[in-house]
Design a protein around this motif. Structure first.
Motif, PDB file in Angstrom:
ATOM      1  N   GLN A   1       0.984  -1.157   0.072  1.00  0.00           N
ATOM      2  CA  GLN A   1      -0.153   0.257   0.126  1.00  0.00           C
ATOM      3  C   GLN A   1       0.689   1.434   0.102  1.00  0.00           C
ATOM      4  OE1 GLN A   1      -3.820  -0.923   2.667  1.00  0.00           O
ATOM      5  NE2 GLN A   1      -3.737   0.120   1.882  1.00  0.00           N
ATOM      6  N   LYS A   2       2.030   1.174   0.490  1.00  0.00           N
ATOM      7  CA  LYS A   2       2.997   1.794   0.538  1.00  0.00           C
ATOM      8  C   LYS A   2       3.213   2.855  -0.492  1.00  0.00           C
ATOM      9  CE  LYS A   2       3.808   3.028   6.286  1.00  0.00           C
ATOM     10  NZ  LYS A   2       2.524   1.845   5.939  1.00  0.00           N
ATOM     11  N   SER A   3       3.671   1.476  -1.465  1.00  0.00           N
ATOM     12  CA  SER A   3       4.073   1.642  -2.695  1.00  0.00           C
ATOM     13  C   SER A   3       2.914   1.943  -3.238  1.00  0.00           C
ATOM     14  CB  SER A   3       5.346   0.157  -3.066  1.00  0.00           C
ATOM     15  OG  SER A   3       5.662  -0.306  -2.372  1.00  0.00           O
ATOM     16  N   LEU A   4       1.920   1.909  -3.516  1.00  0.00           N
ATOM     17  CA  LEU A   4       0.875   2.498  -4.405  1.00  0.00           C
ATOM     18  C   LEU A   4       0.874   3.966  -4.201  1.00  0.00           C
ATOM     19  CD1 LEU A   4      -1.622  -0.298  -4.079  1.00  0.00           C
ATOM     20  CD2 LEU A   4      -0.295  -0.333  -6.272  1.00  0.00           C
ATOM     21  N   ARG A   5       0.782   4.972  -2.455  1.00  0.00           N
ATOM     22  CA  ARG A   5       0.944   5.509  -2.098  1.00  0.00           C
ATOM     23  C   ARG A   5       1.753   6.910  -3.229  1.00  0.00           C
ATOM     24  NH1 ARG A   5       0.699   4.833   3.415  1.00  0.00           N
ATOM     25  NH2 ARG A   5      -2.086   4.898   2.998  1.00  0.00           N
ATOM     26  N   GLY A   6       2.782   5.861  -2.529  1.00  0.00           N
ATOM     27  CA  GLY A   6       3.806   6.963  -3.395  1.00  0.00           C
ATOM     28  C   GLY A   6       4.234   6.736  -5.100  1.00  0.00           C
ATOM     29  N   SER A   7       3.667   6.562  -5.987  1.00  0.00           N
ATOM     30  CA  SER A   7       3.594   6.118  -6.906  1.00  0.00           C
ATOM     31  C   SER A   7       4.393   5.864  -7.432  1.00  0.00           C
ATOM     32  CB  SER A   7       3.894   7.743  -7.598  1.00  0.00           C
ATOM     33  OG  SER A   7       2.748   8.151  -6.974  1.00  0.00           O
ATOM     34  N   ASP A   8       4.707   4.232  -6.614  1.00  0.00           N
ATOM     35  CA  ASP A   8       6.172   3.424  -7.359  1.00  0.00           C
ATOM     36  C   ASP A   8       5.408   2.326  -8.181  1.00  0.00           C
ATOM     37  OD1 ASP A   8       8.138   1.613  -7.847  1.00  0.00           O
ATOM     38  OD2 ASP A   8       9.330   2.870  -5.496  1.00  0.00           O
ATOM     39  N   ALA A   9       5.173   1.964  -9.369  1.00  0.00           N
ATOM     40  CA  ALA A   9       4.548   1.081  -9.173  1.00  0.00           C
ATOM     41  C   ALA A   9       5.443  -0.160  -9.225  1.00  0.00           C
ATOM     42  CB  ALA A   9       4.032   1.218 -11.653  1.00  0.00           C
TER      43      ALA A   9
ATOM     44  N   ALA B   1      -1.133   3.384  -8.313  1.00  0.00           N
ATOM     45  CA  ALA B   1       0.722   3.112  -8.817  1.00  0.00           C
ATOM     46  C   ALA B   1       0.715   4.209  -9.490  1.00  0.00           C
ATOM     47  CB  ALA B   1       1.557   2.414  -8.602  1.00  0.00           C
ATOM     48  N   MET B   2       0.563   5.103 -10.621  1.00  0.00           N
ATOM     49  CA  MET B   2       0.468   5.659 -11.602  1.00  0.00           C
ATOM     50  C   MET B   2      -0.436   6.603 -11.718  1.00  0.00           C
ATOM     51  SD  MET B   2       3.599   4.841 -12.589  1.00  0.00           S
ATOM     52  CE  MET B   2       3.932   5.810 -14.160  1.00  0.00           C
ATOM     53  N   ALA B   3      -1.793   6.427 -10.792  1.00  0.00           N
ATOM     54  CA  ALA B   3      -2.891   7.586 -10.869  1.00  0.00           C
ATOM     55  C   ALA B   3      -2.160   9.098 -10.189  1.00  0.00           C
ATOM     56  CB  ALA B   3      -3.360   6.794 -10.487  1.00  0.00           C
ATOM     57  N   PRO B   4      -2.419  10.410 -10.131  1.00  0.00           N
ATOM     58  CA  PRO B   4      -2.398  11.564  -9.108  1.00  0.00           C
ATOM     59  C   PRO B   4      -2.913  10.188  -7.938  1.00  0.00           C
ATOM     60  CG  PRO B   4      -4.130  11.952 -10.956  1.00  0.00           C
ATOM     61  CD  PRO B   4      -3.309  10.358 -11.156  1.00  0.00           C
ATOM     62  N   LYS B   5      -2.451  11.380  -6.572  1.00  0.00           N
ATOM     63  CA  LYS B   5      -2.641  10.870  -5.409  1.00  0.00           C
ATOM     64  C   LYS B   5      -3.276  12.178  -4.467  1.00  0.00           C
ATOM     65  CE  LYS B   5      -1.196   6.618  -5.989  1.00  0.00           C
ATOM     66  NZ  LYS B   5      -0.313   7.175  -7.459  1.00  0.00           N
TER      67      LYS B   5
END
Length: 430
Positions: free
Chosen positions: A251-259, A329-333
């Motif tokens: 989840q933290k990788s997703l939040r951090g935009s690291d696909a 992961a790549m989406a704007p957050k």
């Protein structure tokens, strides 16, 4: 009693290579070096304190405990929580008390200590407190989850590391020295053997023993090695800490935009046997909490991937989940929707049962009309621009703001709309 044939009995390679001194232990220098906590403890000549050795399988917990007993002249009493009960503990404590009275201390080593229930753990306390035993427990599980607070307060937790690639290579060198021959592996196969051990020294040596049964020729490549030994199953208990560690990393990788990292942890969880539908649920949660209105389509992608998995199954359904992992992961957050809801919920709890303003209440009865329900309500579709600018909060609170969109993705457009409504609202109040 020893037997005439004891020395002739075959011993596993891992047992033959068991370190004889603390200095021989590989991969735990952070604990055993001169500056490490265990190193300082035994070299100072001070009393050994009770402790919990926490680390993955095959990192040397049992060996360290045995060598600590040797170094401090304590009687080593091993016990497994899996195979022992109350009767075994009573006998151990009785024998330890007799040795204590005779001037001999006891190091009670309990493997898999987390397997003992809370009541059994409490049973250790008086014998630890009066010095009858020095308790050294070994566990692969997080002690803060599995051991009770009273026992934890009386023990230091020593964290042992999974063996590094360098440490595993050191074990291979020792094995070759003991066998007086070189492993029949090329460089890539040797590296693959270390990787297959997954940080477990005991498992590595068990695989090495199988390889040593082969002739020196031919030299095996990685494919040849895989025909002889099997990869160690990854450490992953879906009800224990490994589960929570990996899902947190995911989840933290997703939040951090690291696909790329998100895909890695996704694959790790699948490889460990995690239910893909559980991963799909966490993916959907992230699309709501961390992407939100910055890209509303992320929620749709996550839901469609979940549905696709349920219809396709493995492995094709996993491709749909992987696609959604990359998208989220790549989406704007933005967590603006999430924080807005939390702020509104907190305010709702604080304000209790305040009534809505009367002008937005329906008036289905004459009495309700007489006391002002619905009086002055403006139908927004009839207002200029389709916007009346009326107040909808309780009269006692006045207008409040919870939602603060950022300038990323679609929320940039929502911020413009919010500013536009605020401007019209202010103009209509003049």
């Amino acid at each position: 009693m020893s037997s005439l044939f004891d020395d002739q009995a075959p011993r596993p390679l891992a047992d033959r290579l068991r370190p004889q001194t603390l200095e021989d232990v590989i991969g735990q220098d952070h604990l055993l070096s001169e500056d490490g906590p265990l190193g300082r403890m035994v070299r100072s000549g001070g009393r050994l304190t009770s402790m919990i050795l926490w680390g993955p399988p095959g990192c040397g917990k049992t060996t360290v405990a045995r060598l600590l007993a040797d170094k401090t002249d304590l009687y080593f009493e091993p016990l497994s929580a899996i195979f022992s009960g109350v009767a075994d503990l009573k006998k151990v404590f009785k024998d330890a008390k007799s040795r204590h009275q005779a001037g001999q201390g006891t190091l009670l080593f309990i493997d898999e200590i987390h397997r003992f229930n809370r009541a059994q753990q409490d049973g250790f306390l008086p014998f630890v407190e009066d010095g009858t035993v020095v308790l050294v427990g070994a566990t692969t599980e997080n002690p803060s989850f599995e051991l009770n607070a009273a026992l934890m307060s009386r023990c230091r937790v020593m964290v042992l590391k999974r063996l590094s690639d360098e440490a595993l290579e050191g074990l291979l060198v020792r094995a070759q020295s003991e066998q007086k021959r070189t492993l029949p592996l090329n460089t890539d196969a040797r590296a693959a053997l270390r990787a297959m051990a997954d940080g477990d020294g005991r498992y590595l040596l068990n695989m090495v023993e199988a390889v040593f049964e082969l002739p020196d020729d031919p030299i095996l490549d990685t494919d040849g090695l895989l025909k002889v030994v099997q990869k160690r199953m990854p450490i992953y208990d879906k009800s224990q800490e490994g589960h929570y560690n990996l899902i947190s990393a995911f989840q933290k990788s997703l939040r951090g935009s690291d696909a790329d990292a998100a895909l890695y942890w996704f694959a790790r969880m699948l490889d460990g046997g995690e239910d893909p539908k559980y991963i799909a649920r966490r993916l959907l949660i992230t699309s709501v909490e961390d992407v939100g209105s910055a890209d509303p389509n992320a929620m749709t992608q996550a839901l469609q991937a979940w549905e696709s998995y349920e219809r396709l199954g493995s492995p094709q359904g996993e491709y749909a989940l992987a696609q959604a992992v990359i998208y989220v992961a790549m989406a704007p957050k933005s967590n603006a929707s999430y924080t807005a809801y939390k702020a509104a919920r907190d305010m709702a709890r604080k304000t209790g049962s305040l009534m809505p303003p009367k002008h937005i209440l329906n008036a289905p009865t004459k009495m309700m009309k007489d006391i002002g329900y619905g009086d002055g309500y403006q139908y927004d579709h009839d207002a200029e621009g389709g916007f009346s600018g009326q107040d909808f909060f309780p009269e006692e609170t006045g207008r409040m703001e919870f939602y603060h969109p950022n300038d990323r993705g679609f929320e940039r457009e929502l911020a413009k709309r919010q500013a536009y409504w605020a401007k019209l609202r202010a103009e209509k109040k003049r």
